[in-house]
Design a protein around this motif. Structure first.
Motif, PDB file in Angstrom:
ATOM      1  N   GLY A  59      40.633  43.467  31.861  1.00  0.00           N
ATOM      2  CA  GLY A  59      39.492  43.980  31.090  1.00  0.00           C
ATOM      3  C   GLY A  59      38.839  44.974  31.950  1.00  0.00           C
ATOM      4  N   GLU A  60      38.030  45.893  31.491  1.00  0.00           N
ATOM      5  CA  GLU A  60      37.411  46.775  32.152  1.00  0.00           C
ATOM      6  C   GLU A  60      36.403  46.376  33.271  1.00  0.00           C
ATOM      7  OE1 GLU A  60      36.064  49.722  29.402  1.00  0.00           O
ATOM      8  OE2 GLU A  60      37.988  50.734  29.438  1.00  0.00           O
ATOM      9  N   ALA A  61      35.588  45.391  32.943  1.00  0.00           N
ATOM     10  CA  ALA A  61      34.701  44.713  33.715  1.00  0.00           C
ATOM     11  C   ALA A  61      35.336  44.161  34.995  1.00  0.00           C
ATOM     12  CB  ALA A  61      33.464  43.786  32.982  1.00  0.00           C
ATOM     13  N   ALA A  62      36.160  43.422  34.770  1.00  0.00           N
ATOM     14  CA  ALA A  62      36.702  42.858  35.947  1.00  0.00           C
ATOM     15  C   ALA A  62      37.605  43.909  36.879  1.00  0.00           C
ATOM     16  CB  ALA A  62      37.821  41.662  35.492  1.00  0.00           C
ATOM     17  N   PHE A  63      38.028  44.877  36.083  1.00  0.00           N
ATOM     18  CA  PHE A  63      38.526  46.007  36.858  1.00  0.00           C
ATOM     19  C   PHE A  63      37.830  46.707  37.856  1.00  0.00           C
ATOM     20  CE2 PHE A  63      40.104  50.602  37.304  1.00  0.00           C
ATOM     21  CZ  PHE A  63      41.312  50.307  37.953  1.00  0.00           C
ATOM     22  N   VAL A  64      36.663  47.048  37.302  1.00  0.00           N
ATOM     23  CA  VAL A  64      35.744  47.522  37.971  1.00  0.00           C
ATOM     24  C   VAL A  64      35.315  46.642  39.362  1.00  0.00           C
ATOM     25  CG1 VAL A  64      33.060  48.337  38.023  1.00  0.00           C
ATOM     26  CG2 VAL A  64      34.702  48.910  36.278  1.00  0.00           C
ATOM     27  N   GLU A  65      34.995  45.352  39.062  1.00  0.00           N
ATOM     28  CA  GLU A  65      34.837  44.662  40.051  1.00  0.00           C
ATOM     29  C   GLU A  65      35.674  44.468  41.009  1.00  0.00           C
ATOM     30  OE1 GLU A  65      33.770  39.895  40.631  1.00  0.00           O
ATOM     31  OE2 GLU A  65      32.825  40.767  38.860  1.00  0.00           O
ATOM     32  N   LEU A  66      37.066  44.525  40.828  1.00  0.00           N
ATOM     33  CA  LEU A  66      38.251  44.655  41.732  1.00  0.00           C
ATOM     34  C   LEU A  66      38.072  45.591  42.550  1.00  0.00           C
ATOM     35  CD1 LEU A  66      41.052  43.587  42.621  1.00  0.00           C
ATOM     36  CD2 LEU A  66      41.921  44.796  40.692  1.00  0.00           C
ATOM     37  N   THR A  67      37.851  46.822  41.949  1.00  0.00           N
ATOM     38  CA  THR A  67      37.738  48.208  42.427  1.00  0.00           C
ATOM     39  C   THR A  67      36.741  48.140  43.712  1.00  0.00           C
ATOM     40  OG1 THR A  67      38.767  49.287  40.767  1.00  0.00           O
ATOM     41  CG2 THR A  67      37.278  50.567  42.390  1.00  0.00           C
ATOM     42  N   ALA A  68      35.447  47.601  43.308  1.00  0.00           N
ATOM     43  CA  ALA A  68      34.427  47.520  44.278  1.00  0.00           C
ATOM     44  C   ALA A  68      34.352  46.417  45.231  1.00  0.00           C
ATOM     45  CB  ALA A  68      33.013  47.281  43.215  1.00  0.00           C
ATOM     46  N   VAL A  69      35.414  45.345  44.943  1.00  0.00           N
ATOM     47  CA  VAL A  69      35.258  44.550  46.204  1.00  0.00           C
ATOM     48  C   VAL A  69      36.240  44.941  46.865  1.00  0.00           C
ATOM     49  CG1 VAL A  69      36.832  42.729  44.991  1.00  0.00           C
ATOM     50  CG2 VAL A  69      35.471  41.774  46.441  1.00  0.00           C
ATOM     51  N   VAL A  70      37.400  45.613  46.513  1.00  0.00           N
ATOM     52  CA  VAL A  70      38.315  46.347  47.616  1.00  0.00           C
ATOM     53  C   VAL A  70      37.644  47.283  48.285  1.00  0.00           C
ATOM     54  CG1 VAL A  70      40.553  47.381  47.613  1.00  0.00           C
ATOM     55  CG2 VAL A  70      40.446  45.575  46.266  1.00  0.00           C
ATOM     56  N   ALA A  71      36.603  48.163  48.039  1.00  0.00           N
ATOM     57  CA  ALA A  71      36.174  49.016  48.687  1.00  0.00           C
ATOM     58  C   ALA A  71      35.111  48.662  49.463  1.00  0.00           C
ATOM     59  CB  ALA A  71      35.318  50.061  47.711  1.00  0.00           C
ATOM     60  N   LEU A  72      34.474  47.205  49.160  1.00  0.00           N
ATOM     61  CA  LEU A  72      33.470  46.651  50.035  1.00  0.00           C
ATOM     62  C   LEU A  72      34.568  46.096  51.296  1.00  0.00           C
ATOM     63  CD1 LEU A  72      30.944  45.488  50.873  1.00  0.00           C
ATOM     64  CD2 LEU A  72      31.271  43.574  49.263  1.00  0.00           C
ATOM     65  N   GLU A  73      35.517  45.337  51.132  1.00  0.00           N
ATOM     66  CA  GLU A  73      36.375  45.157  52.086  1.00  0.00           C
ATOM     67  C   GLU A  73      36.993  46.056  52.910  1.00  0.00           C
ATOM     68  OE1 GLU A  73      37.728  42.800  54.863  1.00  0.00           O
ATOM     69  OE2 GLU A  73      36.622  42.048  53.476  1.00  0.00           O
TER      70      GLU A  73
END
Length: 185
Positions: free
Chosen positions: A144-158
């Motif tokens: 889903g889009e919300a989880a995809f955005v979160e995945l992208t943000a958490v990888v960028a944060l890491e």
């Protein structure tokens, strides 16, 4: 050996941060000590981490695999050590986390979705991101889009964490003395 002193000025923010860190993790985190040389950066970083900890659109296990895959790709020993400890704290299987740096050779231990998440984390972590339209579309369809955005943000944060820790010269702080998580070769 760290490239920056891990004895920043003892400001009120640093004293509070050290107290909290000892209480929560059993020791003062080296990245906090490094960031402590600039109070504004430290404060912004802590706020970012606090807010990111509340994100919940993506499954926590998938999120942790993504973080570990990015840390392994950058070869941040501090992040790998802390991530291994964090996985144990969250009840995730340590044996699975130990396989993350070599997930491509050990695919059988992961679900298809976990493999996609780690592939995405690595593709995002490349110096020139290598995310394909097909990979993004498949993850959006499955998460889903919300989880995809979160995945992208958490990888960028890491990526921010791991790259800063590597630049600071931080290495394993001993969070998991038994941490046998190998660096990516």
């Amino acid at each position: 050996m760290s490239r920056i002193s891990l004895t920043p000025p003892r400001t009120l923010l640093m004293r509070i941060g050290a107290w909290y860190s000892r209480r929560r993790y059993g020791k003062v985190l080296d990245p906090g000590q490094a960031y402590g040389h600039n109070g504004r950066v430290l404060f912004a970083y802590v706020r970012l981490e606090q807010r990111a900890a509340k994100w919940n659109a993506l499954d926590a296990g998938l999120k942790h695999l993504a973080v570990m895959a990015a840390a392994a790709r950058i070869n941040c020993s501090w992040c790998m050590d802390f991530g291994h400890w964090e996985s144990v704290e969250r009840g995730l299987p340590a044996s699975k986390i130990a396989q993350v740096p070599r997930w491509r050779e050990r695919r059988a231990g992961f679900t298809e979705l976990e493999l996609l998440v780690m592939e995405y984390a690595e593709a995002m972590t490349e110096t020139e991101p290598a995310v394909t339209d097909e990979l993004a579309a498949e993850l959006i369809a499955r998460l889903g889009e919300a989880a995809f955005v979160e995945l992208t943000a958490v990888v960028a944060l890491e990526n921010m964490r791991s790259r800063a820790n590597r630049a600071f010269g931080l290495t394993s702080q001993g969070f998991s003395e038994a941490c046998e998580v190998p660096a990516r070769s």
